[in-house]
Design an enzyme around this catalytic site. Structure first.
Site, PDB file in Angstrom:
ATOM      1  N   GLU A   1       0.849  -1.150  -0.055  1.00 31.15           N
ATOM      2  CA  GLU A   1      -0.085  -0.047  -0.051  1.00 31.15           C
ATOM      3  C   GLU A   1       0.959   1.346  -0.108  1.00 31.15           C
ATOM      4  O   GLU A   1       1.885   1.393   0.724  1.00 31.15           O
ATOM      5  CB  GLU A   1      -0.820  -0.111   1.154  1.00 31.15           C
TER       6      GLU A   1
ATOM      7  N   LYS B   1      -8.931   3.226  -3.132  1.00 35.80           N
ATOM      8  CA  LYS B   1      -9.355   2.421  -1.811  1.00 35.80           C
ATOM      9  C   LYS B   1     -10.904   2.813  -1.362  1.00 35.80           C
ATOM     10  O   LYS B   1     -11.185   4.208  -1.498  1.00 35.80           O
ATOM     11  CB  LYS B   1      -8.437   2.806  -0.715  1.00 35.80           C
TER      12      LYS B   1
ATOM     13  N   CYS C   1      -6.277  -2.978   1.542  1.00 40.92           N
ATOM     14  CA  CYS C   1      -5.942  -3.160   3.033  1.00 40.92           C
ATOM     15  C   CYS C   1      -7.212  -3.007   3.484  1.00 40.92           C
ATOM     16  O   CYS C   1      -7.934  -4.250   3.645  1.00 40.92           O
ATOM     17  CB  CYS C   1      -5.082  -1.900   3.504  1.00 40.92           C
TER      18      CYS C   1
END
Length: 560
Positions: free
Chosen positions: A50, A119, A156
């Site tokens: 990430e 994200k 994530c």
């Protein structure tokens, strides 16, 4: 028109590397080196972690246009590299687009960026503060077609929450999930991660590759330990914890989907080893990434400074560690011997700087102001502040970073002196309670971490571990003159800090009510000290600083 068949084998390299926040050029260079090595090993695709190009977490660097522009240039460069016919790349980076600034990944192949994904679930709890600087992806992401394989790339937190990212990817045709992560360590975190991943594998029916960053970033330690779970919930591979690695894994298309047939199966350390190695890695990266040549610390003959000395030697090597004993009239011969024995066992430099003259100088300067008052804590603290001044002078003169040595039990109740033993740049045991310090000291005497630079054998003399802890600021002083026994204190503090339990709940565990209320009060009134303390490695679920944010001015007391 000829139909191109999808491949039956996909070799994915997992780049578990140690980026540095803000070093975009350096992180790009690391990515290129890893891609070149992955190419030599026959990989088709390299999965980075990430925000790898930026380093994680970049915090308010994201608000600087120049920083975002540097990341965009790095994206263009690594995308151009893929024109050589070698591995494609999945790499994390911030991207500013019309919909906002996003925590993103790009997929590059054939010399260009073939996909961008944003994200969706931005964490905003504990150590995370992503909603401050990022906007969530405006849409749930679809899979990316990489050389005939449809890959889902949740980022994530997208697999931790309930936004349906993995389910959407599965329903829209993804064949496997590749998840870049910036997941910091705390004790027991691996069990939590595996449960989260297995839940998503069950719900999506897809194999999931979980790739995690490695390295220390201020108070956070990223422990790597990347792994994958097959669709049948078996462990596909397990990479090492606390070590950089590039692992090429082989995936084969079977009747029921993709299955891993090749990958590492590394041993994961137990809790004590993991805690010790987290403290060591956090200290090493803080010192090295901030450009310090070496460190200095006060070695008192007590357990806290002894384990910090061991951590420093293990992290940096004996030649970069300087220990200083600063005796006064209350320093016992046993402490002098313990400190010398510890430094000798570790092989680091050991100096003795007596503090009688500076302490008495302070006392003389204050004689008129203090006339008619009773001696007490103020005079005791002059000793600590003299020691802190000496360590800072050594730091200024030789460019050494001061390692401060207070444990979480002391930091919780204010059993530390501002501008004295709290002086320092970094504290590797800041998030370890006193009993955990003892446990890790015993562990270190029996083990050497795989990447440690220090010696084997007993590096913390047994007498240090066995004797009653004392600040030695007055005759025959012990910590328990002022505090409950550490097993009692630590249990109460874990209840108050980690679990946010009320006084009645803690008393129900068998603790004395007056002791609990006293400890609670000490915890609250010491907040102003903690705000001025050096950063230190996060080991528990709730460390002081990023996780526990209480007001300094606070009159709440439970049950009052």
């Amino acid at each position: 028109m000829t139909k191109i068949s999808a491949p039956d084998t996909l070799r994915i390299a997992i780049a578990q590397l140690n980026p540095t926040v803000g070093d975009v050029a350096g992180n790009l260079a690391r990515a290129r080196e890893a891609r070149a090595e992955a190419a030599r090993q026959g990989a088709d695709l390299v999965l980075f972690t990430e925000l790898f190009l930026a380093g994680y977490p970049p915090e308010d660097l994201i608000l600087k246009p120049a920083f975002l522009n540097a990341c965009e240039r790095a994206v263009a460069e690594i995308a151009a590299d893929t024109a050589d016919g070698g591995p494609g790349v999945v790499i994390g980076t911030p991207l500013k687009r019309k919909s906002g600034t996003h925590n993103s990944v790009i997929v590059a192949d054939g010399g260009k960026v073939i996909a961008e994904r944003f994200k969706v679930d931005l964490p905003n709890y504990g150590e995370f503060d992503e909603k401050r600087v990022f906007q969530a992806g405006p849409d749930l992401p679809g899979p990316v077609n990489f050389r005939g394989v449809r890959i889902g790339i949740p980022i994530c937190e997208d697999i931790w929450g309930d936004h349906g990212v993995c389910e959407t990817l599965s329903e829209s045709g993804a064949e496997m999930l590749l998840v870049p992560n910036g997941s910091p360590y705390y004790r027991g975190k691996m069990d939590v991660r595996q449960q989260i991943v297995i839940r998503q594998v069950i719900e999506s029916g897809l194999p999931l590759v979980w790739a995690n960053q490695l390295g220390g970033q201020d108070e956070l330690v990223f422990d790597g330990a990347s792994f994958a779970i097959n669709a049948d919930r078996t462990l596909a591979f397990q990479m090492s914890q606390f070590e950089e690695a590039l692992a090429v894994t082989t995936w084969v298309r079977a009747d029921h989907g993709w299955v891993s047939t090749e990958g590492p199966m590394s041993r994961l350390p137990d809790h004590e080893e993991a805690d010790y190695r987290a403290c060591m890695l956090g200290l090493r990266d803080y010192v090295n990434k901030n450009g310090f040549k070496n460190v200095v610390l006060g070695l008192s003959g007590g357990i806290d400074s002894a384990i910090c000395a061991a951590l420093a030697v293990d992290a940096l090597g004996e030649e970069r560690v300087r220990c200083v004993m600063m005796p006064y009239r209350y320093t016992t011969q046993a402490s002098l011997k313990d400190a010398e024995d510890c430094a000798r066992a570790l092989g680091c430099r050991y100096d003795i700087v007596p503090i009688q003259e500076p302490v008495e100088g302070f006392q003389h300067a204050l004689t008129q102001l203090f006339e008619g008052t009773k001696e007490g804590i103020t005079e005791e603290n002059l000793q600590s502040r003299a020691r802190g001044t000496i360590l800072m002078a050594i730091s200024n003169k030789f460019g050494s970073m001061v390692v401060t040595t207070g444990n979480k039990s002391e930091m919780s109740v204010g059993y530390a002196t501002l501008y004295g033993d709290m002086n320092g740049g970094f504290n590797p045991i800041k998030d370890l309670y006193k009993m955990q310090v003892y446990a890790l000291s015993r562990w270190r005497n029996a083990h050497v971490p795989p990447d440690a630079l220090g010696p084997s054998g007993e590096v913390i003399p047994t007498h240090i571990i066995d004797k009653a802890p004392s600040a030695e600021l007055r005759e025959n002083q012990t910590d328990q003159d002022s505090l409950p026994p550490y097993p009692v204190l630590d249990d109460i503090l874990e209840c108050l800090v980690e679990n946010e339990m009320g006084v009645d709940e803690i008393v129900a565990r068998g603790h004395d009510r007056a002791t609990v209320t006293r400890v609670e009060n000490l915890l609250y009134i010491a907040e102003y000290k903690r705000r001025q303390a050096a950063p230190g490695v996060k080991i528990t679920r709730k460390n002081f600083g990023r996780d526990r944010r209480y007001p300094i001015t606070n009159r709440f007391r439970d049950g009052r």
